[in-house]
Design a protein around this motif. Structure first.
Motif, PDB file in Angstrom:
ATOM      1  N   VAL A  23       0.812  -1.221  -0.075  1.00 32.18           N
ATOM      2  CA  VAL A  23      -0.079  -0.092   0.091  1.00 32.18           C
ATOM      3  C   VAL A  23       0.884   1.110   0.061  1.00 32.18           C
ATOM      4  O   VAL A  23       1.753   1.377   1.018  1.00 32.18           O
ATOM      5  N   ASN A  24       0.783   2.161  -1.182  1.00 32.00           N
ATOM      6  CA  ASN A  24       1.514   3.406  -1.130  1.00 32.00           C
ATOM      7  C   ASN A  24       0.182   4.353  -0.608  1.00 32.00           C
ATOM      8  O   ASN A  24      -0.599   4.671  -1.244  1.00 32.00           O
ATOM      9  N   LEU A  25       0.932   5.137   0.461  1.00 31.16           N
ATOM     10  CA  LEU A  25       0.148   6.230   1.129  1.00 31.16           C
ATOM     11  C   LEU A  25       0.448   7.418   0.548  1.00 31.16           C
ATOM     12  O   LEU A  25       1.682   7.779   0.564  1.00 31.16           O
ATOM     13  N   LEU A  26      -0.262   8.234  -0.119  1.00 32.49           N
ATOM     14  CA  LEU A  26       0.096   9.475  -1.090  1.00 32.49           C
ATOM     15  C   LEU A  26      -0.571  10.716  -0.035  1.00 32.49           C
ATOM     16  O   LEU A  26      -1.849  10.571  -0.074  1.00 32.49           O
ATOM     17  N   PRO A  27       0.128  11.815  -0.024  1.00 37.14           N
ATOM     18  CA  PRO A  27      -0.637  12.872   0.422  1.00 37.14           C
ATOM     19  C   PRO A  27      -1.364  13.680  -0.644  1.00 37.14           C
ATOM     20  O   PRO A  27      -1.048  13.422  -1.680  1.00 37.14           O
ATOM     21  N   LEU A  28      -2.570  14.267  -0.275  1.00 35.34           N
ATOM     22  CA  LEU A  28      -3.094  15.099  -1.317  1.00 35.34           C
ATOM     23  C   LEU A  28      -2.477  16.236  -1.882  1.00 35.34           C
ATOM     24  O   LEU A  28      -2.053  17.050  -1.008  1.00 35.34           O
ATOM     25  N   HIS A  29      -2.562  16.434  -2.902  1.00 36.10           N
ATOM     26  CA  HIS A  29      -1.840  17.565  -3.692  1.00 36.10           C
ATOM     27  C   HIS A  29      -2.829  18.560  -4.090  1.00 36.10           C
ATOM     28  O   HIS A  29      -3.840  17.998  -4.680  1.00 36.10           O
ATOM     29  N   PRO A  30      -2.798  19.978  -3.955  1.00 40.22           N
ATOM     30  CA  PRO A  30      -3.474  20.751  -4.861  1.00 40.22           C
ATOM     31  C   PRO A  30      -3.556  20.547  -6.246  1.00 40.22           C
ATOM     32  O   PRO A  30      -2.857  19.962  -7.079  1.00 40.22           O
ATOM     33  N   GLY A  31      -4.955  20.927  -6.767  1.00 45.72           N
ATOM     34  CA  GLY A  31      -5.010  20.785  -8.416  1.00 45.72           C
ATOM     35  C   GLY A  31      -6.320  19.747  -8.355  1.00 45.72           C
ATOM     36  O   GLY A  31      -7.014  20.027  -9.551  1.00 45.72           O
ATOM     37  N   GLY A  32      -6.945  19.133  -7.385  1.00 46.00           N
ATOM     38  CA  GLY A  32      -8.183  18.533  -7.568  1.00 46.00           C
ATOM     39  C   GLY A  32      -9.340  19.575  -7.215  1.00 46.00           C
ATOM     40  O   GLY A  32      -9.206  20.761  -7.247  1.00 46.00           O
ATOM     41  N   ALA A  33     -10.329  18.997  -6.744  1.00 49.41           N
ATOM     42  CA  ALA A  33     -11.472  19.710  -6.384  1.00 49.41           C
ATOM     43  C   ALA A  33     -11.174  20.585  -5.166  1.00 49.41           C
ATOM     44  O   ALA A  33     -10.528  20.361  -4.226  1.00 49.41           O
ATOM     45  N   PRO A  34     -11.832  21.828  -5.364  1.00 48.46           N
ATOM     46  CA  PRO A  34     -11.073  22.733  -4.102  1.00 48.46           C
ATOM     47  C   PRO A  34     -11.656  22.602  -2.811  1.00 48.46           C
ATOM     48  O   PRO A  34     -10.846  23.299  -1.939  1.00 48.46           O
ATOM     49  N   ASP A  35     -12.671  21.700  -2.725  1.00 48.10           N
ATOM     50  CA  ASP A  35     -13.085  21.467  -1.278  1.00 48.10           C
ATOM     51  C   ASP A  35     -12.530  20.391  -0.448  1.00 48.10           C
ATOM     52  O   ASP A  35     -12.978  20.137   0.517  1.00 48.10           O
ATOM     53  N   LEU A  36     -11.396  19.609  -1.172  1.00 46.52           N
ATOM     54  CA  LEU A  36     -10.791  18.713  -0.504  1.00 46.52           C
ATOM     55  C   LEU A  36      -9.721  19.237   0.332  1.00 46.52           C
ATOM     56  O   LEU A  36      -9.008  20.238  -0.144  1.00 46.52           O
ATOM     57  N   THR A  37      -9.300  18.661   1.251  1.00 45.10           N
ATOM     58  CA  THR A  37      -8.255  19.200   2.278  1.00 45.10           C
ATOM     59  C   THR A  37      -7.102  17.804   2.673  1.00 45.10           C
ATOM     60  O   THR A  37      -7.876  16.619   2.763  1.00 45.10           O
ATOM     61  N   PRO A  38      -5.983  17.996   2.371  1.00 46.75           N
ATOM     62  CA  PRO A  38      -5.222  16.787   2.960  1.00 46.75           C
ATOM     63  C   PRO A  38      -5.201  16.459   4.092  1.00 46.75           C
ATOM     64  O   PRO A  38      -5.532  17.522   5.181  1.00 46.75           O
ATOM     65  N   SER A  39      -5.023  15.269   4.380  1.00 45.59           N
ATOM     66  CA  SER A  39      -4.873  14.879   6.016  1.00 45.59           C
ATOM     67  C   SER A  39      -3.694  15.244   6.659  1.00 45.59           C
ATOM     68  O   SER A  39      -2.484  15.871   6.119  1.00 45.59           O
ATOM     69  N   SER A  40      -3.669  15.565   7.796  1.00 39.59           N
ATOM     70  CA  SER A  40      -2.422  15.961   8.672  1.00 39.59           C
ATOM     71  C   SER A  40      -1.499  14.871   8.883  1.00 39.59           C
ATOM     72  O   SER A  40      -1.777  13.909   8.442  1.00 39.59           O
TER      73      SER A  40
END
Length: 496
Positions: A425-442
């Motif tokens: 399992v590769n865990l990846l942080p969320l990067h800006p560029g997708g839907a604006p209402d999404l926030t990355p996990s801490s």
């Protein structure tokens, strides 16, 4: 009936069987006209026969009534082949397709405009040498795109061309080597070939190039390339150096039609598929660059869904791996997909040990549907079952999105799915560029999620972001005309 004497020929019974047959009556009326009965006179006979039939009489096709003796060896240009449909070329058909003539169907019914294929028999069209149109000295000519063929197919395409020019057979190996092993920007650079042969190659087999529009260098050494294609479209690829490893992330489509909410490429929309020359060409252009360093690893994780462009990706995999191609080991080539089942099975049937990465991002169908619309067509249970066809280890890609798929209960569901597969399992942080209402996990939540998976017996790795300052990280590839703003590390949960 013999038109010369006006008598009916004995067929299937007595001599007067056809005396009142409307077809024979029409023929009798035509006997006084000079010339052979055939060609342009035959449709008139058919019309007379149809007009003269009596109520209740069922007219049969003309070829069932007319005896062969009516045509004693007519000229070849006017010969009527009773058992084959009459065909003509339609002036309205730009490609010169054949149409069935008015007498093609039994019973004299008009066939209308029913085009016949312009190619008959032989191998399927998709396996034929890819041809493009080029303007040579003699005008517009058809040329073969060798860079879109596999090495074996390219050699087979060149061999008859060389034989027609009375060139020695070993020239084929010299030409194929200049496609991928020791690539040249143009045939003029292949100085081991005679000048006349190089000029002929440039006309018959021009080399397709990708034009480098922009090259961006990140602080961490990641490079992003913007390539312009021949039709004006553009794609991006990313080179990620790490020690002795140089991983090139390549694109397989212009844009993407899947619309995953966290991906910038999905927001760009789908434009078109790439040809094999454009996919493998991203590797070729690196070899042609001044640095000339070949990538050690290739991942299909750029723009587009590879398995929605399977035929081109299939050929590209062969080009990348073949000893006469780039010669990259199969275990150093990874195909990432959301799970297109039919083509996933085709990839599994290939004998090489290419690696597979599944864009999962959710362990349940309901949660995955909220993030990835493709779940409507390819349900997660079916995709997981398809993964069991692979003889090699599968990687599950999982982007952590704050408040959506990063709680510990979700981690337990993910562990229950990944452990039976023996998947990484590769865990990846969320990067800006997708839907604006999404926030990355801490940062804290991502570490807790990783530890929970490991406690359940699943190998999990929290990947660090690369190329953040040039928008080259996972899910950020998107061709834009407007300038991008600089992104601070805090927006990426401080994963650097």
């Amino acid at each position: 009936m013999d038109t010369r004497c006006g008598r009916a020929v004995r067929r299937h019974g007595g001599p007067h069987r056809g005396a009142r047959d409307p077809v024979l009556l029409a023929l009798r009326r035509e006997r006084c006209r000079p010339g052979l009965l055939g060609g342009d006179r035959l449709p008139g006979v058919a019309r007379s026969a149809v007009a003269g039939r009596r109520r209740g009489h069922i007219a049969r096709p003309l070829r069932d009534h007319v005896d062969a003796r009516l045509h004693p060896r007519p000229p070849g240009r006017r010969r009527i082949r009773a058992r084959r449909p009459l065909c003509h070329r339609s002036a309205r058909r730009a490609r010169g397709e054949l149409q069935r003539g008015a007498l093609a169907l039994r019973g004299g019914a008009r066939a209308g405009h029913r085009p016949l294929p312009s190619h008959h028999g032989g191998e399927p069209r998709r396996r034929r040498p890819r041809r493009v149109v080029s303007r040579g000295r003699g005008g517009v000519v058809a040329v073969t795109d060798l860079l879109s063929l596999t090495p074996d197919a390219a050699r087979a395409a060149v061999a008859p061309w060389l034989a027609a020019r009375s060139e020695p057979a070993y020239r084929g190996s010299q030409i194929v080597a200049r496609l991928w092993q020791r690539p040249v920007a143009s045939w003029e650079e292949a100085t081991e070939l005679p000048t006349a042969l190089r000029r002929a190659l440039a006309e018959a087999f021009p080399l397709r190039r990708l034009r480098l529009v922009t090259r961006q260098l990140s602080r961490d050494g990641t490079e992003k390339f913007l390539w312009q294609l021949e039709d004006g479209e553009a794609i991006e690829s990313v080179l990620i150096p790490e020690g002795k490893r140089r991983t090139l992330c390549i694109s397989s489509q212009v844009g993407c039609a899947l619309g995953c909410v966290f991906c910038a490429t999905g927001r760009m929309g789908f434009r078109r598929n790439l040809a094999p020359a454009e996919i493998a060409g991203q590797v070729r252009e690196l070899l042609l660059s001044p640095a000339g360093q070949a990538p050690t690893n290739v991942v299909f994780m750029g723009m587009g869904e590879p398995l929605l462009n399977w035929e081109a990706v299939d050929a590209s995999l062969t080009i990348l791996n073949h000893p006469d191609g780039f010669g990259i080991g199969a275990r150093h080539i990874t195909v990432s997909t959301v799970g297109i089942l039919a083509n996933l099975a085709k990839l599994a049937r290939r004998p090489e040990q290419f690696r597979l990465a599944l864009s999962l991002h959710a362990p349940t169908s309901a949660l995955r549907l909220a993030l990835m619309p493709i779940e409507k067509k390819y349900a997660l249970p079916d995709v997981v079952q398809a993964l069991q066809q692979f003889r090699r280890r599968v990687t599950l890609e999982y982007v952590l999105i704050g408040g959506r798929n990063d709680d510990l209960e979700t981690a337990d569901h993910l562990a229950g799915l990944a452990k039976p597969l023996g998947a990484l399992v590769n865990l990846l942080p969320l990067h800006p560029g997708g839907a604006p209402d999404l926030t990355p996990s801490s940062r804290r939540r991502m570490l807790e999620f990783e530890r929970r998976l490991r406690s359940r017996g699943v190998e999990a790795v929290l990947r660090r972001s690369r190329g953040l300052d040039i928008s080259a990280a996972c899910g950020q590839l998107r061709v834009e005309l407007e300038p991008r703003r600089k992104v601070r590390a805090e927006e990426h949960a401080r994963v650097e």
